[in-house]
Design a protein around this motif. Structure first.
Motif, PDB file in Angstrom:
ATOM      1  N   PHE A 287       0.946  -1.089   0.268  1.00 47.88           N
ATOM      2  CA  PHE A 287       0.011   0.037   0.158  1.00 47.88           C
ATOM      3  C   PHE A 287       0.915   1.133  -0.195  1.00 47.88           C
ATOM      4  O   PHE A 287       1.800   1.417   0.992  1.00 47.88           O
ATOM      5  CB  PHE A 287      -1.029   0.229   1.263  1.00 47.88           C
ATOM      6  CG  PHE A 287      -1.865  -0.999   1.105  1.00 47.88           C
ATOM      7  CD1 PHE A 287      -2.927  -0.797   0.421  1.00 47.88           C
ATOM      8  CD2 PHE A 287      -1.878  -2.355   1.888  1.00 47.88           C
ATOM      9  CE1 PHE A 287      -4.196  -1.677   0.289  1.00 47.88           C
ATOM     10  CE2 PHE A 287      -2.857  -3.070   1.889  1.00 47.88           C
ATOM     11  CZ  PHE A 287      -4.133  -2.919   1.002  1.00 47.88           C
TER      12      PHE A 287
ATOM     13  N   VAL B 120       2.279  -5.479   2.803  1.00 38.32           N
ATOM     14  CA  VAL B 120       1.510  -6.060   3.962  1.00 38.32           C
ATOM     15  C   VAL B 120       1.351  -7.350   3.516  1.00 38.32           C
ATOM     16  O   VAL B 120       1.161  -8.321   4.578  1.00 38.32           O
ATOM     17  CB  VAL B 120       0.086  -5.507   3.578  1.00 38.32           C
ATOM     18  CG1 VAL B 120      -1.002  -6.220   4.211  1.00 38.32           C
ATOM     19  CG2 VAL B 120      -0.004  -3.831   4.283  1.00 38.32           C
TER      20      VAL B 120
ATOM     21  N   SER C  82      -4.790 -10.910  13.910  1.00 37.30           N
ATOM     22  CA  SER C  82      -5.189  -9.698  13.128  1.00 37.30           C
ATOM     23  C   SER C  82      -4.123  -8.948  12.544  1.00 37.30           C
ATOM     24  O   SER C  82      -3.206  -8.900  13.049  1.00 37.30           O
ATOM     25  CB  SER C  82      -6.204  -9.027  14.008  1.00 37.30           C
ATOM     26  OG  SER C  82      -6.901  -7.850  13.864  1.00 37.30           O
ATOM     27  N   GLY C  83      -4.509  -8.447  11.367  1.00 31.12           N
ATOM     28  CA  GLY C  83      -3.454  -7.616  10.823  1.00 31.12           C
ATOM     29  C   GLY C  83      -2.441  -8.594   9.925  1.00 31.12           C
ATOM     30  O   GLY C  83      -1.524  -7.551   9.478  1.00 31.12           O
TER      31      GLY C  83
ATOM     32  N   GLY D 215      -2.439  -9.830   7.349  1.00 36.16           N
ATOM     33  CA  GLY D 215      -2.429  -9.869   5.833  1.00 36.16           C
ATOM     34  C   GLY D 215      -3.512 -11.130   5.140  1.00 36.16           C
ATOM     35  O   GLY D 215      -3.705 -11.140   3.896  1.00 36.16           O
ATOM     36  N   LYS D 216      -4.365 -11.563   5.995  1.00 33.57           N
ATOM     37  CA  LYS D 216      -5.252 -12.539   5.335  1.00 33.57           C
ATOM     38  C   LYS D 216      -6.255 -11.964   4.630  1.00 33.57           C
ATOM     39  O   LYS D 216      -6.432 -12.448   3.387  1.00 33.57           O
ATOM     40  CB  LYS D 216      -5.953 -13.220   6.462  1.00 33.57           C
ATOM     41  CG  LYS D 216      -5.132 -13.740   7.666  1.00 33.57           C
ATOM     42  CD  LYS D 216      -5.995 -14.416   8.828  1.00 33.57           C
ATOM     43  CE  LYS D 216      -7.061 -13.551   9.446  1.00 33.57           C
ATOM     44  NZ  LYS D 216      -6.246 -12.625  10.422  1.00 33.57           N
ATOM     45  N   SER D 217      -6.819 -10.934   4.921  1.00 35.40           N
ATOM     46  CA  SER D 217      -7.898 -10.293   4.050  1.00 35.40           C
ATOM     47  C   SER D 217      -7.362  -9.691   2.794  1.00 35.40           C
ATOM     48  O   SER D 217      -7.807  -9.854   1.636  1.00 35.40           O
ATOM     49  CB  SER D 217      -8.704  -9.320   4.815  1.00 35.40           C
ATOM     50  OG  SER D 217      -9.334  -9.743   6.019  1.00 35.40           O
ATOM     51  N   VAL D 218      -6.133  -9.146   2.919  1.00 35.34           N
ATOM     52  CA  VAL D 218      -5.574  -8.598   1.837  1.00 35.34           C
ATOM     53  C   VAL D 218      -4.967  -9.532   0.905  1.00 35.34           C
ATOM     54  O   VAL D 218      -5.357  -9.202  -0.445  1.00 35.34           O
ATOM     55  CB  VAL D 218      -4.334  -7.439   2.211  1.00 35.34           C
ATOM     56  CG1 VAL D 218      -3.239  -6.953   1.120  1.00 35.34           C
ATOM     57  CG2 VAL D 218      -4.814  -6.435   3.130  1.00 35.34           C
TER      58      VAL D 218
ATOM     59  N   GLU E 249     -13.491 -15.078   7.020  1.00 35.27           N
ATOM     60  CA  GLU E 249     -14.023 -15.113   8.386  1.00 35.27           C
ATOM     61  C   GLU E 249     -15.520 -15.023   8.427  1.00 35.27           C
ATOM     62  O   GLU E 249     -16.283 -14.032   8.907  1.00 35.27           O
ATOM     63  CB  GLU E 249     -13.599 -13.639   9.379  1.00 35.27           C
ATOM     64  CG  GLU E 249     -12.035 -13.469   9.099  1.00 35.27           C
ATOM     65  CD  GLU E 249     -11.340 -13.002  10.396  1.00 35.27           C
ATOM     66  OE1 GLU E 249     -11.956 -13.243  11.424  1.00 35.27           O
ATOM     67  OE2 GLU E 249     -10.318 -12.364  10.139  1.00 35.27           O
TER      68      GLU E 249
HETATM   69  N1  LIG Z   1      -6.537  -0.059   2.131  1.00 31.21           N
HETATM   70  C1  LIG Z   1      -5.403  -0.278   3.176  1.00 31.21           C
HETATM   71  N2  LIG Z   1      -4.625   0.797   3.034  1.00 31.21           N
HETATM   72  C2  LIG Z   1      -3.346   0.553   3.888  1.00 31.21           C
HETATM   73  N3  LIG Z   1      -3.485  -0.409   4.816  1.00 31.21           N
HETATM   74  C3  LIG Z   1      -4.059  -1.239   4.722  1.00 31.21           C
HETATM   75  C4  LIG Z   1      -5.251  -1.268   3.779  1.00 31.21           C
HETATM   76  N4  LIG Z   1      -5.836  -2.576   4.210  1.00 31.21           N
HETATM   77  C5  LIG Z   1      -5.427  -3.199   4.860  1.00 31.21           C
HETATM   78  N5  LIG Z   1      -4.131  -2.385   5.305  1.00 31.21           N
HETATM   79  C6  LIG Z   1      -3.223  -2.953   6.479  1.00 31.21           C
HETATM   80  O1  LIG Z   1      -2.806  -4.291   5.972  1.00 31.21           O
HETATM   81  C7  LIG Z   1      -2.535  -5.112   6.931  1.00 31.21           C
HETATM   82  C8  LIG Z   1      -3.108  -6.566   6.816  1.00 31.21           C
HETATM   83  O2  LIG Z   1      -4.659  -6.344   6.808  1.00 31.21           O
HETATM   84  P1  LIG Z   1      -5.501  -7.426   6.710  1.00 31.21           P
HETATM   85  O3  LIG Z   1      -6.858  -6.652   6.667  1.00 31.21           O
HETATM   86  O4  LIG Z   1      -5.296  -8.231   5.638  1.00 31.21           O
HETATM   87  O5  LIG Z   1      -5.548  -8.199   8.018  1.00 31.21           O
HETATM   88  P2  LIG Z   1      -6.150  -9.725   8.297  1.00 31.21           P
HETATM   89  O6  LIG Z   1      -5.251 -10.587   8.428  1.00 31.21           O
HETATM   90  O7  LIG Z   1      -7.586  -9.843   7.416  1.00 31.21           O
HETATM   91  O8  LIG Z   1      -6.880  -9.099   9.992  1.00 31.21           O
HETATM   92  P3  LIG Z   1      -8.165  -9.341  10.611  1.00 31.21           P
HETATM   93  O9  LIG Z   1      -8.198 -10.507  11.050  1.00 31.21           O
HETATM   94  O10 LIG Z   1      -8.289  -8.150  11.509  1.00 31.21           O
HETATM   95  O11 LIG Z   1      -9.289  -9.186   9.550  1.00 31.21           O
HETATM   96  C9  LIG Z   1      -3.066  -4.432   7.981  1.00 31.21           C
HETATM   97  O12 LIG Z   1      -2.003  -3.769   8.945  1.00 31.21           O
HETATM   98  C10 LIG Z   1      -3.912  -3.222   7.903  1.00 31.21           C
HETATM   99  O13 LIG Z   1      -3.560  -2.128   8.358  1.00 31.21           O
END
Ligand SMILES: Nc1ncnc2c1ncn2[C@@H]1O[C@H](COP(=O)(O)OP(=O)(O)OP(=O)(O)O)[C@@H](O)[C@H]1O
Ligand SMILES: Nc1ncnc2c1ncn2[C@@H]1O[C@H](COP(=O)(O)OP(=O)(O)OP(=O)(O)O)[C@@H](O)[C@H]1O
Ligand SMILES: [Mg+2]
Ligand SMILES: [Mg+2]
Lengths: 312, 329, 319, 298, 521
Positions: B14, B23, B43-44, B46-49, B179
């Motif tokens: 990002f 990320v 959490s955080g 990077g799973k969702s990303v 999730e």
């Molecule tokens: N659009 C964005 N711009 C900047 N940073 C982002 C963006 N989307 C996610 N991030 C960052 O990327 C990192 C990974 O985010 P992600 O949503 O993939 O986490 P996750 O593993 O799905 O967590 P959770 O269990 O909370 O859903 C986080 O630190 C988040 O702050």
């Protein structure tokens, strides 16, 4: 739902009662003797006393208020001191012009505001967004009367495209309508932009995209409909205000609406008319707001929740 | 077996005002037809990303590198129009927040019809019929009534069912569920898990399930990927991973669930917290929290390498030996 | 038998849902007649699904919201009718820890000021402040260096520690913890649970521990109360309740928890349907529409609370 | 094993307060930089204007009526021969004072009403908000007109009128902000501790709506300048010979056809100042944007 | 000369009235204010007066050259020696717009209506005050019995539309709505009224009774006359330039210059009867009770500069209470009035005990001389000039602006030191309203209580004989100047700009005459 409407009507009534008190109190603290204005500078003293008696201005305040409110309840707003005609007639005579201007202005504003707002949101942070944003900020910073005067100078006097302060015909409507529309569009444009940007961040937009929806569909079907609610609120508010008379713009364009009537009435201390106008403005405001609330229902199925918020 | 999805070296960054943050860092994974892959991590991490990168649904401030091959097509170079045809039809996705994932101003029916119309070209009546059928399939009673309802009248569990109905509307080859049960109550979660299980059996589609709940993984998945701080640190089939976790982090994660510590007065806990993406340490990213950390761990990033025939792991503990480490669960 | 440190009798809380001032309000019976006894040093867990009234119960006890009915006894003294001033004195002994660590710390204040607030509110002499601050902050695993920082400089787990420290500042006897670990990741959750247990020993605390996570409750509690739609359905010693749940709802709840072991799969009782709306609960036993062991009587008659096999239970199956 | 978590080396550790920390960020915003720079310049003019003005702004020169801008009178002279440049320079101070004072009135009363309404709630909230509703039902300019009609036209009264007429909308905005803070966890926590209502308003609510207050106040200053000049335009603002811009514009409108400079300069000045103030408001809003703050994971 | 007029108020006409009159077309004119009502008896607005004269006519007419009263609607008239019985004979064959004939009875009804308090008549009632009773001898003969001789009334019967005959039938028919449906005997018939916007008149096809001075003896040539209301003068000028209107009325002196030079417009110019502006000095105010101070103030004002600045030279300096075109004006006043002389003003102040202090303000007994000037938005320039000028002799002036209604109110209550006032009137009797002691608490704002003056004013009103009356008003002027009750400032001119699309238009006093007008193209 009907209960809700009843509730809104009741609170609207409350506002109107408050306004009646306010307007009544107001005219009794405004300095200036209406009788002297009616009779003018040529009237001898005795005639003034006689007139004052006849208008009931010698009676105690409470008495005057009660008779005023009981008149209101019967739908009587009294007679204009200046013209001697019923205030209601004065208002209904002027309202069409005001309505014409308000609707035209808001029409232009809504169209322009929404289109530019969506464009700006779609191309957020690009030059086109910046351009629209600058125009909008400029519009918000322009004194409306000065802008109106400039419009007259440019389009009526120099270019002679439109008539100046002619009447209330279609061609006469263009300049004031445009002025009003341009000014009001800035607010709507900004609101649409920020609303769209916010909505575009919502989860359901991601869902729509994940379903493979094309961008225009995402923008219009999924995003814009959700932005409508704040827009309707602001448009409703602006419309309510404008329907009560776009005071400054009417003044600048010599538009024979409620706004000019209001200024004249205050200047000539036409007390019944001032009261009537205040009540009228309040009435329009309350009515439009109730209508806007009902409109929410059409726009947003979560009506109960919104109504709760609005009624709370 | 045929691979539905092959992700190689997926890196997502990002760009922020003054810096760029990485990320997702070199994620490599694959999914066979009909297979269920779980992704866990805090959490955080990077799973969702990762999943959104695959769907190409990230905003314009994200850049994605690597290769994503879906049924022989290279997703990252596909035109947006093509991608739109793919989404919802061949890859579908369910999100975490059922409460906000449906458009509040459109009826349930309309939102399902839309997909059927776009991808299957169904007319009004046909799509309505299909939609009601789908709703019934995910266990919604009175589906024909629900069809005309707006989302706010539905409970969270119902909405998640609708989301599932939406996702399976076109029989996608791959379903990504981010999730799907986290926001739901246990009893509702159990219902959703049942639906997902059944659907998977019936439709024979690949499932990528993202969760931080190892219990859900155990119920639904065949294989698991563990992510930590943007990287994959361990991959194994579900039984192996839960029984013999190789990476100290995985092991810690499992041990710190109260269930595993049954009878113990104190829970096992991993000290410290996950660092934010712009503060990832050099070397192994888990090293600062690791009980087994060695000098090298702080200096050099270990590679993701097979530990044995069933597990791939990113840890210096296994660099020399292919021996089983002593990590008790 | 010793007097319970906290006793609740027939506690009820109704919320009026009004949408306009002319409208007839609809009532939500968030808490509907709960009896509970908590003894000193115990940890009583409260579980139940979302909306079943757990938080409302907690808030009513502290009178952050006024209960509609029922009495609350603290150390045998009825506190449900105390006026504001007297209540403030009681609050010194009962403190609360909240769920959302990101929302419960004022972002505009330093940790020092946040932690000092209870001391100021209860007029603890100025000279004791520093030592109390230092002792407490260290007790929750942070250091005095952290006192001058602002909440946004901390991670979620650390903030929850600060929240706990704040609750501890006045050395209360009872702490009501409303889902203190729900917002946290598993690894952090374990840290906080451990911390709570340590503090309990150190300061001789009594916990009312609210959570929807059964395994967490199982881990930390001595006794567990299961709530359903504002009513208590089962209450008893943890071992008994988890070992052999009697109420069909407890049974279903326990069997719904997914277990992180592919080989340890059990027979699952899947409940039908959703939780009914609390503003329009079913007649009879509130659980009956979803119950797998529903009797005819359940449809019409609400079961009373009875003692069965060393625990309290409200179910017609055990008459 | 101890439960000490390793402290995340906080990014902001070197910064003493968040406000200080983020002031740097504010200056990184181009909008903020530009608007602050120019507003600074205008304020400077407001301060030194009287010293740099070439003429006495009230001094009529009977021999130089209505002169076009020239070397002698850079912005021309007005209908009774006063130097426009001098009047503009003096007017800066007057206009800004009027705007700031009227917003001061709005700020104090609006905040008091809004916060009280939100925190106390119940019937007090109801009564206050109904009164605000009532005032909102009248266009602000009518309200201001009414107030001026009562008090008589003067600079002070225009100030009061503009200030009062924006109280309803300001207090509603404040109430909204205060309400959201009121339902936040830290206010509940504060109540659970046993803190008093006054403490909660002063130390929990006010500091946390400060950003909203600052942004609204800034935006309302822009609106106040416009409203004051609108009052001036209908002759009810500051009274001649006070060189308030709206009043000057009003005088200038009499000469639109043959003295373009009379209306143009005050009109431009108002536009520019309002534009800058709004720009600053926008920048502040961006700066205070909750999204820019620590991400909340509720 | 008996009238004593320095400048005869001859009607001014569009100078380029050449070519043959054309029939039809619409004349559009703009007026700055809208009438309250067209019921002439219930209004006192100038705009109503102006429009009503197009709808009706007067009993008598005044010869523009000799100021002689001539018959008009009345064929002849006779006044008895004692001045108390006036007999009029009406012209035959004149009908109202609604078809009813103009008879002595109709006129009797008209005036009785005006005098009836229920009518709430305004100016008309005031003007008819001298009437004792009215008698209709036959259809054509009409007698007025007066309480006392009244010179103003005779003039008013010739120059005030408020005293025109009205149709009783129409009044009966429309009742309260008569003011929106006026019916008269004039060349124009009322058609419609769009509130706030315009009033439209159409020509009266059966009109045949114009004043003897008109060439056209039949109905007017144009089809329609539209009168629009445009308050803002810049907007009105813009409308004129853009061709939206043909006639702009009451054009400000500053705007008129360029139209004078422009061949496509004709400027009709006329000196206004009465004072465009004067300052009343409140005798309740201690310093102003001293006549020396009042004189000093008179001398401190540079009226020439004011005329130049405000009227751009398009007006005259006022020397006394009457304008030169009014009956009773004393040309000798130029000699004995005060002229601008700030040095002498300062001396007068010193003589009165006011000495300059350090800040350039004069003071007496430690009290600085600071006066409040009550002014109105429309006089903002004027007030600032007065302020600046009095500053030069060390008097501090605080301007208090209020709108005119409030100003009148405060002035009546005596809450001022100086107040701006103006008047437009043809008969000199009018000034008594400002000066007669019985009007204290009313329009005698300054609280002037001078028995000699009261006597003169009463006598002036009752004297019908021209030469005698002239003497009385000369004495009045002398007294007022001597006492320096007022600071007369200037006399304005009225300018009307007519586009050359409209030809042959006549404007006199406040009235338009389109009898010989036609529309070109
Ligand atoms: N659009 C964005 N711009 C900047 N940073 C982002 C963006 N989307 C996610 N991030 C960052 O990327 C990192 C990974 O985010 P992600 O949503 O993939 O986490 P996750 O593993 O799905 O967590 P959770 O269990 O909370 O859903 C986080 O630190 C988040 O702050
Ligand atoms: N202030 C309130 N006004 C109206 N209804 C309320 C209020 N607070 C709670 N409720 C209702 O009371 C019921 C119980 O709420 P409560 O917050 O106690 O549940 P909970 O068990 O804590 O749920 P969760 O697990 O979601 O926190 C819910 O239906 C909720 O909607
Ligand atoms: Mg996620
Ligand atoms: Mg809760």
């Amino acid at each position: 739902m009907t209960r809700y409407v009843m509730g809104r009507l009741a609170s609207g009534l409350l506002v109107l009662i408050g306004l009646s008190l306010f307007s009544f109190a107001l005219i009794h603290v405004i300095p200036g003797d209406p009788v002297r204005i009616i009779l003018g500078d040529k009237a001898p003293k005795e005639q003034i006393g006689e007139m004052r008696e006849r208008l009931g201005l010698n009676k105690p305040l409470v008495f005057q208020y009660v008779s005023y409110v009981s008149g209101l309840a019967r739908g009587e707003l009294g007679n204009s001191i200046k013209t001697g005609r019923p205030v209601l007639v004065e208002l209904t005579d002027r309202f069409p012009a005001t309505a014409k201007l308000a609707v035209t202005g808001m029409g232009i504003a809504v169209l322009l505001g929404i289109v530019t707002g969506i464009i700006a949101a779609k191309w957020k942070d690009t030059w086109i967004d910046h351009a629209i944003a600058s125009m909008a900020s400029l519009g918000l910073s322009l004194p409306s009367f000065w802008f109106g005067l400039l419009m007259i100078m440019v389009f009526a006097v120099h270019l002679q495209w439109f008539p100046v302060a002619g009447g209330t015909g279609l061609t006469d409507l263009i300049l004031p309508g445009l002025t009003l529309g341009l000014l009001a569009s800035t607010m709507i444009s900004r609101l649409t932009r920020s609303g769209m940007i916010e909505v575009l961040n919502h989860d359901y937009i991601r869902t729509a995209r994940a379903k493979g929806m094309s961008e225009p569909i995402v923008l219009y079907r999924h995003a814009f409909r959700n932005v409508m609610i704040p827009i309707v609120t602001i448009v409703g508010l602006q419309l309510a205000t404008l329907l009560g008379g776009a005071i400054i713009i009417e003044q600048v364009f010599n538009w024979p609406g409620i706004g000019t009537l209001a200024i004249d009435a205050i200047a000539s201390r036409d007390f019944p008319l001032i009261q009537g106008i205040i009540m009228f403005m309040g009435f329009v405001y309350v009515t439009v707001n109730i209508l806007v609330d009902l409109l929410y229902g059409l726009l947003d199925p979560r009506i109960e929740q919104h109504l709760e918020k609005a009624g709370g | 077996m045929e691979h539905v999805l092959d992700v190689t070296g997926l890196t997502t960054q990002f760009s922020q005002k003054s810096s760029t943050i990485t990320v997702v860092d070199g994620v490599t994974l694959s999914l066979k037809k009909g297979e269920a892959l779980g992704i866990v991590g805090e959490s955080g991490c990077g799973k969702s990303v990762t999943s959104l990168s695959i769907m190409r649904l990230l905003g314009s401030n994200a850049t994605t590198e690597g290769r994503i091959t879906f049924l022989g097509r290279e997703l990252l170079t596909l035109r947006e129009k093509e991608m739109q045809k793919l989404r919802g039809k061949e890859i579908a996705m369910i999100f975490q927040e059922p409460m906000t994932s449906l458009n509040p101003v459109l009826t349930i029916g309309k939102q399902i019809d839309e997909v059927l119309n776009k991808h299957e070209g169904l007319g009004k009546d046909e799509s309505k019929q299909r939609a009601i059928q789908l709703l019934t399939q995910v266990g919604i009673a009175r589906a024909d009534e629900i069809y005309h309802e707006y989302p706010h009248r539905l409970s969270g569990g119902m909405r998640q069912r609708v989301m599932i109905a939406l996702a399976i509307a076109c029989n996608p080859a791959l379903l990504i569920a981010d999730e799907p049960t986290t926001a739901l109550d246990v009893t509702i979660q159990a219902q959703i898990i049942d639906v997902l299980k059944r659907i998977r059996r019936e439709k024979d589609m690949a499932l990528m399930l993202i969760t931080h709940d190892l219990g859900v993984i155990a119920e639904l998945c065949d294989r698991v990927v563990v992510m930590y701080a943007g990287q994959i640190i361990e991959t194994a089939d579900v039984r192996t991973l839960l029984r013999v976790p190789r990476h100290p982090y995985t092991a810690g994660l499992i041990r710190s669930t109260p269930h595993k510590s049954k009878g113990l007065k104190r829970l096992y806990s991993i000290s410290g917290t996950v660092p934010p993406p712009d503060e990832y340490p050099t070397g192994c990213r888990f090293a600062p929290r690791c009980e087994h950390a060695m000098k090298i761990c702080f200096e050099k990033m270990p590679d993701l390498l097979p530990v044995d025939e069933r597990t791939i792991c990113r840890c210096w503990l296994y660099e020399q030996t292919m021996e089983r480490p002593v990590v008790n669960v | 038998m010793t007097t319970p440190i906290l006793e609740i009798k027939g506690l009820k809380k109704r919320f009026a849902n009004k949408s306009g001032w002319l409208q007839k309000p609809t009532f939500v019976h968030a808490v509907n007649g709960i009896d509970l006894r908590v003894f000193e040093g115990e940890t009583v867990g409260i579980v139940g699904e979302s909306g079943c009234g757990k938080s409302t119960l907690g808030r009513c006890i502290l009178r952050l919201i006024e209960p509609s009915e029922g009495t609350i006894l603290f150390e045998g003294k009825n506190i449900s009718k105390l006026d504001k001033k007297e209540m403030v004195r009681v609050r010194r002994h009962m403190q609360m820890v909240f769920q959302n660590p990101y929302d419960t710390l004022n972002p505009k204040q330093t940790i020092r000021n946040i932690l000092k607030e209870p001391l100021v509110a209860h007029r603890v002499p100025q000279e004791e402040h520093d030592s109390l601050l230092a002792e407490t902050i260290e007790a929750v695993g942070l250091t005095v260096r952290h006192l001058s920082r602002y909440p946004h400089e901390f991670s979620g787990g650390q903030r929850q520690r600060i929240g706990i420290a704040r609750a501890l500042m006045l050395r209360p006897k009872v702490i009501i913890a409303d889902e203190p670990v729900s917002a946290l990741d598993v690894s952090i959750q374990a840290q906080i649970l451990n911390l709570l247990q340590d503090l309990q020993e150190q300061y001789c605390l009594t916990y009312l521990f609210i959570s929807h996570d059964l395994s967490v409750v199982e881990h930390i509690s001595d006794k567990v109360a299961v709530l359903y739609l504002g009513e208590m359905v089962e209450f008893g010693e943890k071992e008994k309740l988890f070992g052999q749940p009697l109420h069909p709802y407890t049974q279903a709840l326990l069997s719904s928890v997914p277990i992180a072991d592919p080989d340890e799969q059990r027979e699952r009782i899947t409940l039908r349907g959703d939780l009914p709306s609390p503003s329009n609960p079913p007649d009879g036993c509130k659980f009956h529409p979803r119950c797998h062991a529903c009797l005819n009587i359940c449809r019409t008659e609400a079961p009373p609370m009875r003692e069965v096999e060393g625990r309290m239970i409200a179910c017609h199956l055990y008459r | 094993m101890s439960f000490t978590g390793k402290i995340v080396p906080a990014k902001a550790a070197s910064l003493r307060t968040p406000t200080f920390a983020r002031f740097g960020k504010l200056m990184a915003n181009r909008k903020a930089r530009i608007s602050l720079l120019f507003i600074g310049m205008i304020l400077l003019i407001g301060i030194v204007g009287p010293w740099i003005a070439p003429y006495d702004p009230a001094q009529a020169d009977y021999s130089a009526f209505l002169q076009e801008p020239s070397a002698e009178h850079l912005l021309g002279t007005d209908s009774i021969g006063r130097d426009m440049l001098s009047r503009m320079l003096y007017g800066t101070r007057v206009t800004l004072t009027v705007a700031v004072m009227s917003v001061g009135i709005t700020f104090v009363l609006g905040t008091a009403i809004g916060v009280t309404s939100a925190y106390v709630g119940g019937w007090i909230d109801n009564v206050l908000m109904r009164i605000m509703d009532m005032l909102l039902a009248l266009p602000g300019i009518i309200l201001a007109l009414a107030i001026v009609a009562v008090l008589g036209p003067s600079q002070t009264n225009a100030m009061i009128a503009v200030g009062i007429s924006s109280i309803p909308s300001f207090s509603r905005l404040v109430r909204g902000a205060a309400l959201s803070v009121k339902t936040s966890g830290y206010v509940e926590a504060s109540r659970s501790i046993g803190s008093s209502g006054r403490w909660i308003i002063l130390f929990q609510i006010i500091p946390n709506i400060m950003n909203v207050l600052i942004v609204y106040t800034t935006l309302f200053i822009g609106a106040a300048i416009l409203d004051t000049s609108a009052l001036g335009f209908i002759g009810l603002g500051a009274q001649p010979p006070t060189p308030e811009w709206g009043t000057m514009l009003n005088e200038g409108k009499e000469y639109l056809l043959d003295g373009w400079w009379l209306a143009t300069f005050p009109g431009l000045a108002i536009t520019i100042v309002v534009f800058l103030v709004n720009m600053l408001g926008d920048a502040l809003r961006d700066w205070f944007d909750p999204k820019a703050q620590t991400k909340s994971r509720a | 000369a008996e009238t004593g007029q320095a400048e005869p108020a001859a009607p001014t006409a569009s100078k380029q009235a050449s070519g043959e009159p054309k029939e039809g077309g619409t004349i559009t004119m703009a007026m700055p204010s809208e009438p309250d009502t067209l019921d002439v008896q219930r209004t006192n607005m100038l705009s109503s007066d102006t429009i009503a004269m197009l709808l009706g006519d007067t009993l008598l007419s005044q010869d523009p050259d000799t100021h002689e009263m001539k018959p008009n609607l009345a064929e002849s008239y006779n006044i008895t020696e004692d001045g108390l019985t006036w007999t009029f004979t009406l012209r035959k064959g004149i009908t109202f717009h609604d078809g009813t004939p103009l008879t002595a009875k109709a006129l009797k009804a008209t005036y009785e209506r005006a005098l009836d308090p229920k009518t709430q008549a305004k100016d008309a009632r005031t003007r008819l005050q001298p009437l004792q009773s009215i008698e209709a001898l036959d259809d054509q003969t009409f007698v007025m019995h007066l309480k006392e001789p009244s010179a103003p009334l005779l003039l008013n019967l010739s120059n005030l539309s408020f005293l025109q005959p009205l149709s009783s039938a129409a009044i009966q028919k429309f009742g309260d709505q008569y003011g929106r449906n006026p019916v008269g005997v004039g060349p124009w018939k009322f058609e419609s009224w769009k509130p706030g916007e315009s009033i439209t008149l159409v020509r009266n096809e059966s009109y045949h009774s114009p004043s003897p001075y008109a060439k056209n003896k039949g109905p007017v040539h144009p089809e329609r006359l539209v009168i629009k209301f445009i308050k803002d003068n810049q907007t009105m000028m813009a409308a004129l330039e853009s061709g939206s209107i043909d006639i702009a009325t009451y054009v400000a002196p500053k705007d008129v210059k360029k139209y004078k030079k422009n061949d496509t417009y004709t400027v009709l110019e006329q000196m206004r009867s009465g004072l465009g502006l004067f300052v009343e000095m409140n005798l309740r105010s201690k310093p102003l009770q001293d006549v020396q101070v009042r004189k000093a103030l008179n001398m401190a004002i540079n009226k020439e500069a004011m005329v130049k600045a405000i009227l751009l030279g398009e007006g005259e300096v006022a020397d006394g209470p009457l304008s030169p075109n009014m009956f009773g004006y004393d040309p000798a006043i130029k000699q004995y009035t005060y002229h601008y002389d700030s040095e002498q003003a300062t001396q007068l102040l010193e003589a009165a005990g006011w000495k300059a202090n350090g800040q350039g303000i004069v003071e007496k007994d430690g009290q600085p001389l600071s006066l409040t000037l009550l002014s109105s938005e429309r006089w903002s320039q004027q007030s600032q000039l007065v302020q600046a000028m009095l500053k030069e002799i060390g008097i501090e002036v605080k301007i208090k602006n209020m709108d005119f209604g409030a100003l009148l109110d405060s002035a009546s209550k005596g809450e001022f030191d100086l107040v701006f006032m103006n008047y437009t009137e043809f008969d000199p009797d009018f000034i008594s309203i400002f000066l007669h002691s019985k009007e204290i608490g009313g329009m005698n704002h300054a609280a002037i209580d001078n028995k000699e003056l009261d006597g003169l004013l009463d006598k002036g009103r009752a004297t019908v004989g021209k030469a005698d009356r002239q003497k009385i008003y000369e004495a009045i002027q002398k007294l007022i100047v001597e006492q320096a009750y007022w600071i007369p400032l200037y006399i304005t001119k009225d300018f009307q700009v007519v586009s050359n699309r409209v030809q042959g238009t006549v404007y006199k006093d406040v009235y338009w005459n389109f009898q010989d007008s036609w529309v070109n193209g």
